[in-house]
Design a protein around this motif. Structure first.
Motif, PDB file in Angstrom:
ATOM      1  N   ALA A  49      -0.228   1.388  -2.694  1.00 13.08           N
ATOM      2  CA  ALA A  49      -1.048   0.645  -1.873  1.00 13.08           C
ATOM      3  C   ALA A  49      -0.704  -0.805  -1.619  1.00 13.08           C
ATOM      4  CB  ALA A  49      -2.424   0.543  -2.571  1.00 13.08           C
ATOM      5  N   GLY A  50      -0.845  -1.390  -0.546  1.00 15.00           N
ATOM      6  CA  GLY A  50      -0.454  -2.535   0.029  1.00 15.00           C
ATOM      7  C   GLY A  50      -1.722  -3.343   0.738  1.00 15.00           C
ATOM      8  N   ILE A  51      -1.195  -4.563   0.906  1.00  8.81           N
ATOM      9  CA  ILE A  51      -2.404  -5.329   1.458  1.00  8.81           C
ATOM     10  C   ILE A  51      -1.805  -6.414   2.059  1.00  8.81           C
ATOM     11  CG2 ILE A  51      -3.087  -6.811  -0.440  1.00  8.81           C
ATOM     12  CD1 ILE A  51      -6.026  -6.806   0.210  1.00  8.81           C
ATOM     13  N   GLY A  52      -2.007  -7.100   3.468  1.00  4.78           N
ATOM     14  CA  GLY A  52      -1.404  -8.041   3.973  1.00  4.78           C
ATOM     15  C   GLY A  52      -2.360  -9.228   4.050  1.00  4.78           C
ATOM     16  N   SER A  53      -2.086 -10.497   4.526  1.00  2.00           N
ATOM     17  CA  SER A  53      -2.850 -11.578   4.342  1.00  2.00           C
ATOM     18  C   SER A  53      -4.217 -11.478   5.311  1.00  2.00           C
ATOM     19  CB  SER A  53      -1.898 -12.642   4.744  1.00  2.00           C
ATOM     20  OG  SER A  53      -1.554 -12.460   6.337  1.00  2.00           O
ATOM     21  N   ASP A  54      -4.248 -10.569   6.033  1.00  2.00           N
ATOM     22  CA  ASP A  54      -5.273 -10.534   7.204  1.00  2.00           C
ATOM     23  C   ASP A  54      -6.345  -9.595   6.496  1.00  2.00           C
ATOM     24  OD1 ASP A  54      -4.015  -8.253   9.659  1.00  2.00           O
ATOM     25  OD2 ASP A  54      -3.643  -8.302   7.583  1.00  2.00           O
ATOM     26  N   GLY A  55      -5.857  -9.004   5.364  1.00  2.00           N
ATOM     27  CA  GLY A  55      -6.715  -7.664   4.739  1.00  2.00           C
ATOM     28  C   GLY A  55      -6.596  -6.461   5.109  1.00  2.00           C
ATOM     29  N   SER A  56      -5.402  -6.246   5.845  1.00  6.70           N
ATOM     30  CA  SER A  56      -5.273  -4.955   6.446  1.00  6.70           C
ATOM     31  C   SER A  56      -4.670  -4.139   4.949  1.00  6.70           C
ATOM     32  CB  SER A  56      -4.291  -4.857   7.444  1.00  6.70           C
ATOM     33  OG  SER A  56      -2.842  -5.561   7.197  1.00  6.70           O
ATOM     34  N   THR A  57      -4.782  -2.966   4.918  1.00  5.35           N
ATOM     35  CA  THR A  57      -4.277  -2.012   3.553  1.00  5.35           C
ATOM     36  C   THR A  57      -3.848  -0.743   4.001  1.00  5.35           C
ATOM     37  OG1 THR A  57      -6.596  -1.005   3.495  1.00  5.35           O
ATOM     38  CG2 THR A  57      -6.338  -3.266   2.171  1.00  5.35           C
ATOM     39  N   SER A  58      -3.033  -0.355   3.237  1.00  4.72           N
ATOM     40  CA  SER A  58      -2.420   1.069   3.336  1.00  4.72           C
ATOM     41  C   SER A  58      -2.231   1.703   2.185  1.00  4.72           C
ATOM     42  CB  SER A  58      -0.892   0.742   3.977  1.00  4.72           C
ATOM     43  OG  SER A  58      -0.162   1.961   4.266  1.00  4.72           O
ATOM     44  N   TYR A  59      -2.529   2.861   2.152  1.00  5.93           N
ATOM     45  CA  TYR A  59      -2.549   3.692   0.698  1.00  5.93           C
ATOM     46  C   TYR A  59      -1.717   4.908   0.903  1.00  5.93           C
ATOM     47  CZ  TYR A  59      -6.758   1.102  -0.502  1.00  5.93           C
ATOM     48  OH  TYR A  59      -7.647  -0.052  -0.676  1.00  5.93           O
ATOM     49  N   ALA A  60      -0.986   5.419  -0.201  1.00  4.03           N
ATOM     50  CA  ALA A  60      -0.214   6.678  -0.043  1.00  4.03           C
ATOM     51  C   ALA A  60      -1.408   7.698   0.000  1.00  4.03           C
ATOM     52  CB  ALA A  60       0.458   6.596  -1.561  1.00  4.03           C
ATOM     53  N   ASP A  61      -1.005   9.000   0.461  1.00  9.69           N
ATOM     54  CA  ASP A  61      -1.775   9.870   0.829  1.00  9.69           C
ATOM     55  C   ASP A  61      -2.241  10.401  -0.720  1.00  9.69           C
ATOM     56  OD1 ASP A  61      -0.244  11.385   3.466  1.00  9.69           O
ATOM     57  OD2 ASP A  61      -1.651  10.085   3.381  1.00  9.69           O
ATOM     58  N   SER A  62      -1.454  10.501  -1.677  1.00 15.75           N
ATOM     59  CA  SER A  62      -1.637  10.775  -2.879  1.00 15.75           C
ATOM     60  C   SER A  62      -2.937  10.017  -3.727  1.00 15.75           C
ATOM     61  CB  SER A  62      -0.632  10.801  -3.840  1.00 15.75           C
ATOM     62  OG  SER A  62       0.078   9.388  -3.977  1.00 15.75           O
ATOM     63  N   VAL A  63      -3.179   8.857  -3.264  1.00 22.52           N
ATOM     64  CA  VAL A  63      -4.226   8.100  -4.151  1.00 22.52           C
ATOM     65  C   VAL A  63      -5.330   7.763  -2.974  1.00 22.52           C
ATOM     66  CG1 VAL A  63      -2.541   7.206  -5.581  1.00 22.52           C
ATOM     67  CG2 VAL A  63      -3.217   5.807  -3.262  1.00 22.52           C
ATOM     68  N   LYS A  64      -5.299   8.271  -1.875  1.00 24.72           N
ATOM     69  CA  LYS A  64      -6.464   7.758  -0.644  1.00 24.72           C
ATOM     70  C   LYS A  64      -7.681   8.358  -1.311  1.00 24.72           C
ATOM     71  CE  LYS A  64      -4.071   7.334   3.432  1.00 24.72           C
ATOM     72  NZ  LYS A  64      -3.947   7.950   4.928  1.00 24.72           N
ATOM     73  N   GLY A  65      -8.992   7.545  -1.448  1.00 24.48           N
ATOM     74  CA  GLY A  65     -10.118   7.921  -1.664  1.00 24.48           C
ATOM     75  C   GLY A  65     -10.255   7.790  -3.196  1.00 24.48           C
ATOM     76  N   ARG A  66      -9.372   7.617  -3.893  1.00 24.28           N
ATOM     77  CA  ARG A  66      -9.323   7.234  -5.542  1.00 24.28           C
ATOM     78  C   ARG A  66      -8.958   5.694  -5.835  1.00 24.28           C
ATOM     79  NH1 ARG A  66      -6.103   9.680  -8.846  1.00 24.28           N
ATOM     80  NH2 ARG A  66      -4.442  10.084  -7.341  1.00 24.28           N
TER      81      ARG A  66
END
Length: 126
Positions: A49-66
């Motif tokens: 998972a990653g997060i930018g300074s603007d609050g945008s996030t990204s998640y790996a498919d394997s952990v999405k929703g968890r």
């Protein structure tokens, strides 16, 4: 010299939860991007998972929703909430950071980060 220190790892049963923390100290600038990576024994490091300074996030498919990544700027601490853990989540989890900002689809690329913590171990038993 600055450092990133992870904590919160441990051993849990499948279905359990953990909250990982990454405390940043000693840096005289603000990170533009931060992320969690993990590496299981015998496997390549992967972005979680990653997060930018603007609050945008990204998640790996394997952990999405968890999984939920969050950043407490006042405490200079990055968090990773892991729920409904599975044995496949077993790995060493690393915190990473960089001063630069990046597009959300780049947040889970390890080569974009130049600051790394030592890791915290997560072990999930079935």
């Amino acid at each position: 010299q600055g450092q990133l220190v992870e904590s919160g790892g441990g051993s849990v049963q499948a279905g359990g939860s953990l909250r990982l923390s990454c405390a940043a100290s000693g840096y005289d600038y603000t990170f533009g991007s931060m992320a969690w990576f993990r590496q299981a024994f015998g496997k390549f490091r992967e972005g979680v998972a990653g997060i930018g300074s603007d609050g945008s996030t990204s998640y790996a498919d394997s952990v999405k929703g968890r999984c939920t990544i969050s950043l407490d700027n006042a405490r200079n601490t990055l968090y990773l909430q892991l729920d409904n853990l599975k044995p496949d989540d077993t790995a060493m989890y690393y915190c990473a950071a960089t001063r630069g900002e990046m597009a959300v689809d780049h947040l889970l690329k390890s080569y974009n980060y130049n600051r790394w913590g030592q890791g915290t171990q997560v072990t999930v038993s079935s």
